[in-house]
Design a protein around this motif. Structure first.
Motif, short mmCIF file in Angstrom:
data_model
loop_
_atom_site.label_atom_id
_atom_site.label_comp_id
_atom_site.label_asym_id
_atom_site.label_seq_id
_atom_site.Cartn_x
_atom_site.Cartn_y
_atom_site.Cartn_z
N LYS A 2 7.33 -16.68 9.41
CA LYS A 2 7.22 -15.99 8.11
C LYS A 2 5.74 -15.78 7.80
N ILE A 3 5.38 -14.53 7.59
CA ILE A 3 3.99 -14.20 7.34
C ILE A 3 3.88 -13.39 6.05
N ALA A 4 2.91 -13.72 5.22
CA ALA A 4 2.64 -12.92 4.01
C ALA A 4 1.30 -12.23 4.17
N ILE A 5 1.29 -10.94 3.88
CA ILE A 5 0.05 -10.16 4.01
C ILE A 5 -0.51 -9.92 2.62
N THR A 6 -1.77 -10.27 2.45
CA THR A 6 -2.33 -10.30 1.11
C THR A 6 -3.76 -9.77 1.13
N GLY A 7 -4.36 -9.65 -0.04
CA GLY A 7 -5.73 -9.13 -0.14
C GLY A 7 -5.90 -8.25 -1.36
N LYS A 8 -7.14 -7.84 -1.57
CA LYS A 8 -7.49 -6.95 -2.67
C LYS A 8 -6.71 -5.63 -2.55
N GLY A 9 -6.53 -4.93 -3.62
CA GLY A 9 -5.85 -3.64 -3.58
C GLY A 9 -6.56 -2.67 -2.66
N GLY A 10 -5.78 -1.92 -1.89
CA GLY A 10 -6.33 -0.82 -1.11
C GLY A 10 -7.00 -1.21 0.20
N VAL A 11 -6.94 -2.47 0.59
CA VAL A 11 -7.61 -2.86 1.84
C VAL A 11 -6.78 -2.50 3.08
N GLY A 12 -5.48 -2.24 2.89
CA GLY A 12 -4.66 -1.87 4.04
C GLY A 12 -3.51 -2.83 4.31
N MET A 143 2.55 -8.46 0.15
CA MET A 143 2.39 -8.97 -1.21
C MET A 143 1.77 -7.92 -2.13
N GLU A 144 1.88 -8.15 -3.43
CA GLU A 144 1.19 -7.28 -4.39
C GLU A 144 -0.32 -7.51 -4.27
N ALA A 145 -1.10 -6.51 -4.69
CA ALA A 145 -2.55 -6.62 -4.64
C ALA A 145 -3.02 -7.78 -5.51
N ASP A 159 4.62 -19.36 6.82
CA ASP A 159 3.87 -20.11 7.83
C ASP A 159 2.39 -19.75 7.79
N ALA A 160 2.08 -18.54 7.42
CA ALA A 160 0.67 -18.13 7.39
C ALA A 160 0.48 -16.97 6.42
N PHE A 161 -0.70 -16.92 5.85
CA PHE A 161 -1.16 -15.73 5.14
C PHE A 161 -2.06 -14.93 6.08
N ILE A 162 -1.90 -13.64 6.06
CA ILE A 162 -2.93 -12.78 6.65
C ILE A 162 -3.62 -12.11 5.48
N VAL A 163 -4.92 -12.33 5.34
CA VAL A 163 -5.64 -11.67 4.26
C VAL A 163 -6.49 -10.55 4.87
N VAL A 164 -6.23 -9.35 4.39
CA VAL A 164 -6.94 -8.18 4.90
C VAL A 164 -8.21 -7.99 4.08
N VAL A 165 -9.32 -7.76 4.77
CA VAL A 165 -10.58 -7.50 4.06
C VAL A 165 -11.18 -6.21 4.60
N GLU A 166 -12.10 -5.64 3.83
CA GLU A 166 -12.85 -4.47 4.27
C GLU A 166 -14.33 -4.81 4.06
N THR B 6 -6.46 3.21 -14.42
CA THR B 6 -5.31 2.64 -13.74
C THR B 6 -5.08 3.36 -12.41
N GLY B 7 -4.14 2.88 -11.62
CA GLY B 7 -3.83 3.49 -10.33
C GLY B 7 -3.51 2.44 -9.28
N LYS B 8 -3.11 2.94 -8.12
CA LYS B 8 -2.80 2.08 -6.98
C LYS B 8 -4.02 1.24 -6.60
N GLY B 9 -3.81 0.14 -5.96
CA GLY B 9 -4.92 -0.69 -5.51
C GLY B 9 -5.86 0.05 -4.58
N GLY B 10 -7.16 -0.15 -4.78
CA GLY B 10 -8.14 0.38 -3.84
C GLY B 10 -8.51 1.84 -3.99
N VAL B 11 -7.99 2.51 -5.03
CA VAL B 11 -8.31 3.95 -5.18
C VAL B 11 -9.69 4.17 -5.78
#
Lengths: 259, 259
Positions: A2-12, A143-145, A159-166, B6-11
């Motif tokens: 089980k993996i959760a993908i997380t991070g700031k909005g818009g990172v991918g 996950m939500e942003a 089991d793990a978080f994947i945090v996406v960064v830019e 407001t808007g989607k994350g990362g815009v």
């Protein structure tokens, strides 16, 4: 797994969740992809046409069905609500099936000023916890942003978080907050994926800023991802270079869990 | 004038909020910039050094102060909590001042699994409503990504929403959800700002997809914004082309409100 993908909005996050889902499914593994953002768009990134995506029944609608099974009354979810073991078979009955992927959507937009998404998050938290996965099954939660899902503990049982960064300090700040809270939630592993890299200096910036988090993959800046979004196509079908990069990081995740 | 971005994350919500704040302040207008995202980074985009940003007291900490003034007990915020008129002077006493901008931060990351941000949103909703603005004052609220703030009604009392979009169907979906809910909240005007445009076809895509929302400005794709984020600098000091584009859209907003 089980993996959760997380991070700031818009990172991918959603792009990565869609690519991992398709790659695991292409190997013949059973994938449950969960869109945990009420501003849901994982369906679009997976390549599900909009008319079909609009008909997918969100998890928040499952309350009634779960009440049939458990006797829990609506409105009691936050405290005494319980999911019984038979929740394990819900995704197959409820989710949308596409190429070996079962997509679950937490919630869609509700009426304005109708309240928060706390009940949906409670339901999702319990669902993720109660889903029993076999070795060849993969649950990927988009996950939500931001960080509210962490203060809600929505993904505490992964089991793990994947945090996406830019490349940028703002997404690094989010990553650090994720790591702190992941530890407190008892999630043992936080992987970092570096996205939107324009050159080696971008990767250096990220490596220099992730502290003791493990960099598990890096993805080049790719206008093809934006093109896929414009066309409403899956990045999986449209961005072969990024698909290859995600395959590499997927293999590294595999090695971590099954060395 | 009270505006929520407001808007989607990362815009590019936070970038736009920072630029509008600096531009209004440069004209000598009193600006209150509100970071309504618990994953806060408006301080960084405004150019406040990280060590100072970390010391800013968030609005969520104001509960105690407001209790002194109103007698409202902690834990009762959601229902019978009231802000008395004297809340109007709180921003000056609490916010961080920078170049004519008063920055208010809604909340910082809390402990993992410590709960949602509903109380903070209730407090913020009441604060935005009770702030009385003179004609030369501007309140700019940088909302959290996505749509939960709309189901919470956090920004229901603003004069307008600015929804930032980028070329792609996913941010357009968010924009449509924002517009629907803005109408239900009683917010009369929803402006669209098109961001990250790589050429005329990107602008055409957005124009063809915004329905009857009004396009108030367009910003070219600019790697300088990412550079500013890497350096922790304000885009205002680092991206002159984007500053000019935001000045144009600000002038159009002015014309709308004060024709």
């Amino acid at each position: 797994m089980k993996i959760a993908i997380t991070g700031k909005g818009g990172v991918g996050k959603t792009t990565l969740a869609s690519l991992l889902s398709h790659l695991y499914a292409a190997e013949g593994r059973r994938v449950i992809a969960v869109d945990a953002d009420p501003d849901a768009n994982l369906a679009s990134a997976l390549g599900i046409p909009r008319d079909k995506a609009e008909k997918i029944r969100p998890i928040s609608d499952m309350a009634e069905l779960i009440e049939e099974r458990t006797g829990a009354k609506p409105g009691t979810m936050g405290s005494i609500f319980r999911l019984n073991p038979r929740v394990d078979d819900l995704p197959e009955g409820i989710g949308y099936r596409l190429d070996g992927i079962t997509l679950l959507i937490m919630g869609k937009s509700k009426a304005a000023a109708s309240g928060c998404y706390c009940p949906e998050n409670v339901l999702l938290r319990r669902l993720i916890r109660h889903l029993i996965v076999e070795r060849d099954e993969v649950i990927i939660v988009d996950m939500e942003a931001g960080i509210e899902h962490l203060t809600r503990g929505t993904a505490e049982s992964v089991d793990a978080f994947i945090v996406v960064v830019e490349p940028g300090q703002r997404s690094m700040q989010t990553a650090k907050a994720v790591r702190e809270m992941a530890r407190d939630l008892g999630v043992k592993k936080v992987f970092v994926v570096a996205n939107k890299l324009r050159g080696p200096e971008d990767l250096d910036f990220i490596k220099n800023n992730i502290g003791d988090m493990e960099l598990i993959g890096s993805l080049k800046f790719n206008h093809g991802i934006m093109e896929a979004d414009i066309r409403g196509s899956a990045p999986f079908d449209y961005s072969p270079e990024t698909v290859d990069e995600v395959r590499d990081l997927k293999n590294r995740i595999e090695k971590y869990f099954y060395p």
